[in-house]
Design a protein around this motif. Structure first.
Motif, mmCIF file in Angstrom:
data_model
loop_
_atom_site.group_PDB
_atom_site.id
_atom_site.type_symbol
_atom_site.label_atom_id
_atom_site.label_comp_id
_atom_site.label_asym_id
_atom_site.label_seq_id
_atom_site.Cartn_x
_atom_site.Cartn_y
_atom_site.Cartn_z
ATOM 1 N N THR A 184 3.477 -7.769 0.094
ATOM 2 C CA THR A 184 4.073 -7.599 -1.228
ATOM 3 C C THR A 184 3.297 -6.589 -2.061
ATOM 4 O O THR A 184 3.835 -5.557 -2.473
ATOM 5 N N GLU A 185 2.030 -6.873 -2.326
ATOM 6 C CA GLU A 185 1.189 -5.957 -3.078
ATOM 7 C C GLU A 185 0.562 -4.938 -2.127
ATOM 8 O O GLU A 185 0.078 -5.309 -1.047
ATOM 9 N N PRO A 186 0.544 -3.657 -2.475
ATOM 10 C CA PRO A 186 -0.057 -2.651 -1.588
ATOM 11 C C PRO A 186 -1.570 -2.801 -1.530
ATOM 12 O O PRO A 186 -2.190 -3.345 -2.450
ATOM 13 N N THR A 187 -2.159 -2.329 -0.448
ATOM 14 C CA THR A 187 -3.604 -2.358 -0.277
ATOM 15 C C THR A 187 -4.096 -0.948 0.032
ATOM 16 O O THR A 187 -3.384 -0.159 0.665
ATOM 17 N N PRO A 188 -5.314 -0.588 -0.411
ATOM 18 C CA PRO A 188 -5.853 0.744 -0.071
ATOM 19 C C PRO A 188 -5.991 0.870 1.437
ATOM 20 O O PRO A 188 -6.568 0.007 2.103
ATOM 21 N N THR A 189 -5.472 1.976 1.979
ATOM 22 C CA THR A 189 -5.315 2.084 3.434
ATOM 23 C C THR A 189 -5.545 3.519 3.899
ATOM 24 O O THR A 189 -5.114 4.478 3.252
ATOM 25 N N LEU A 190 -6.182 3.641 5.041
ATOM 26 C CA LEU A 190 -6.217 4.888 5.801
ATOM 27 C C LEU A 190 -5.641 4.594 7.172
ATOM 28 O O LEU A 190 -6.186 3.768 7.911
ATOM 29 N N ASN A 191 -4.533 5.235 7.505
ATOM 30 C CA ASN A 191 -3.843 5.027 8.777
ATOM 31 C C ASN A 191 -3.847 6.340 9.560
ATOM 32 O O ASN A 191 -3.439 7.380 9.031
ATOM 33 N N GLY B 287 -0.669 -3.601 -8.522
ATOM 34 C CA GLY B 287 -0.724 -2.964 -7.220
ATOM 35 C C GLY B 287 -1.823 -1.931 -7.080
ATOM 36 O O GLY B 287 -2.069 -1.435 -5.984
ATOM 37 N N PHE B 288 -2.523 -1.596 -8.161
ATOM 38 C CA PHE B 288 -3.501 -0.505 -8.137
ATOM 39 C C PHE B 288 -4.947 -0.957 -7.911
ATOM 40 O O PHE B 288 -5.838 -0.121 -7.836
ATOM 41 N N ARG B 289 -5.197 -2.254 -7.820
ATOM 42 C CA ARG B 289 -6.577 -2.700 -7.679
ATOM 43 C C ARG B 289 -7.133 -2.324 -6.301
ATOM 44 O O ARG B 289 -6.489 -2.561 -5.275
ATOM 45 N N LEU B 290 -8.325 -1.762 -6.286
ATOM 46 C CA LEU B 290 -8.986 -1.460 -5.015
ATOM 47 C C LEU B 290 -9.407 -2.725 -4.302
ATOM 48 O O LEU B 290 -9.376 -2.806 -3.074
ATOM 49 N N SER B 291 -9.822 -3.734 -5.061
ATOM 50 C CA SER B 291 -10.305 -4.969 -4.456
ATOM 51 C C SER B 291 -9.754 -6.160 -5.218
ATOM 52 O O SER B 291 -9.382 -6.050 -6.390
#
Length: 428
Positions: A198-205, A240-244
């Protein structure tokens, strides 16, 4: 968005792409290059298959400056026609359950400001309202804030920013997921292990493909959702913008697969095997101790088995098997099988018919804890679904379904449910 609706719209997206490809006006096909590429496992519905492809000239004006815009509205209803109404409500549809969502996407061609190759930025936002929030949490949130970029003729693809893991891995929206409607997204094993839904997470794919672009390996470093679950994650990160968020640590996901699009001579096929490792500390059900050894594995395959019109239409078989340790995951293993038909009738090329069965097992460790308090629990939940997705007019879709669910809740043990599901969806 609610997962039964999302599943149906992906199906329609596949059908619409082929139904619209032969007779689309040239102007609206030009806008497809501005559809988001951030959602790796979801095929965007072509602009020509949406309501008002030109949007009164807005799309042309945006495209001149490198921008693209789309919006979708999903409106759903679920009810257990066996009449198990109760207060408090224990599962989605036990009482009449409504949900609605609005999703907007804005993309920008980053090559216009010096980025290499086909770099694209996506900003997406979502509003969700529902009267039964455990299955469909109310949110107003950013859902995508990410850059997608490829190199070496698409043999290397990067995705970096904020995005949910479900948009990059697994393929949850391919068939059968209406069967999880009584339990909501938390009933899916990868979400139990910490994949964001639901909420996005900081990601490197990072995705690496062979020269044929069929074999691939997709690896991501991301943040786990809150170990307290999806609802707590929404509460901790409403924008949705929180890094942690509190107690959530790094999650590693890797998927190896083979993906082939349908053509005049070959059937569509997608096989994948994935693993997740979560460094977040979860509380073990029996001991009460903290453990940072949460993981999950899955196998999945989606194969086109008939091609009556020589394209992507026809029958498909889709299956998934998931496993995770039962010491910290309430639902720790599941198996799913679905048969679906894209374009079941020659006169209805953008419709879809589907039949699916899903069995999800509850953690034995958790059940033992409840047994110690003399509380009765279900050992598993089993759901069988039949659904039909119909295009009413370009951009307007009606999805109807029936799901028979054995053990719709974990505790107390409940009578079986027969969920009637309707959703009316608008795509702009």
């Amino acid at each position: 968005m609610p997962f039964p609706i999302k599943a149906g719209l992906l199906w329609i997206g596949c059908a619409s792409a082929h139904a619209a490809s032969g007779d689309s006006p040239p102007t609206c096909t030009n806008y497809d290059q501005y559809l988001t590429r951030a959602e790796i496992v979801i095929k965007s519905i072509p602009v020509c298959a949406r309501i008002s492809p030109e949007l009164g000239g807005l799309r042309e004006a945006l495209a001149e400056h490198g921008f693209g815009f789309t919006a979708t509205s999903y409106n759903g209803y679920t009810y257990d026609v066996l009449g198990h109404n109760a207060k408090p409500q224990l599962y989605n549809g036990q009482n009449p359950s409504y949900n609605a969502s609005l999703n907007t996407y804005l993309t920008y061609d980053l090559t216009r400001i010096g980025f290499a190759n086909d770099a694209q930025f996506t900003l997406a936002a979502q509003w969700v309202g529902a009267n039964y929030t455990p299955a469909n949490p109310r949110v107003t949130t950013m859902t995508v804030f990410a850059i997608n970029q490829s190199f070496f003729d698409h043999q290397l693809e990067l995705e970096y920013g904020y995005i949910t893991g479900v948009r990059l891995f697994y393929g949850i929206a391919l068939g059968g997921n209406a069967s999880t409607a009584a339990l909501g997204p938390s009933s899916v094993v990868p979400f139990q292990v910490g994949m964001s839904a639901t909420e996005p997470t900081p990601t490197l794919n990072v995705i690496v493909r062979d020269p044929s672009l069929r074999f691939y390996n997709s690896f991501a470093v991301t943040r786990s959702v809150s170990p307290a679950g999806i609802a707590q994650d929404v509460k901790d990160n409403p924008s949705g913008f929180r890094l942690s968020v509190p107690d959530a640590k790094a999650l590693f996901i890797d998927e190896f697969g083979y993906k082939r699009a349908a053509s005049a001579t070959e059937n569509s096929a997608w096989f994948r095997a994935g693993a997740l490792y979560n460094t977040t500390q979860y509380t073990e059900f029996k001991s009460g101790k903290k453990s940072d050894n949460n993981y999950g594995v899955y196998l999945a395959g989606t194969v086109q088995v008939s091609k009556p019109w020589g394209d992507a239409r026809g029958w498909y078989l889709d299956s998934k098997v998931d496993y995770s340790p039962d010491s910290v995951n309430a639902i720790n293993q599941a198996i799913q099988f679905t048969a679906f038909n894209v374009g079941p009738f020659a006169s209805r090329p953008a419709d879809m018919l589907a039949f699916g069965v899903t069995k999800s097992d509850y953690s034995k460790a958790l059940r033992d804890v409840y047994a110690g308090y003399r509380m009765q629990t279900a050992s598993h939940t089993l759901a069988a679904t039949a659904s039909y997705a119909a295009r009413l007019t370009p951009g307007i879709y009606l999805i109807s379904g029936l799901t028979y669910t054995h053990n719709p809740v974990f505790t107390p043990v409940h009578s079986d449910a027969l969920l009637w599901q309707e959703s009316l969806n608008f795509l702009f």
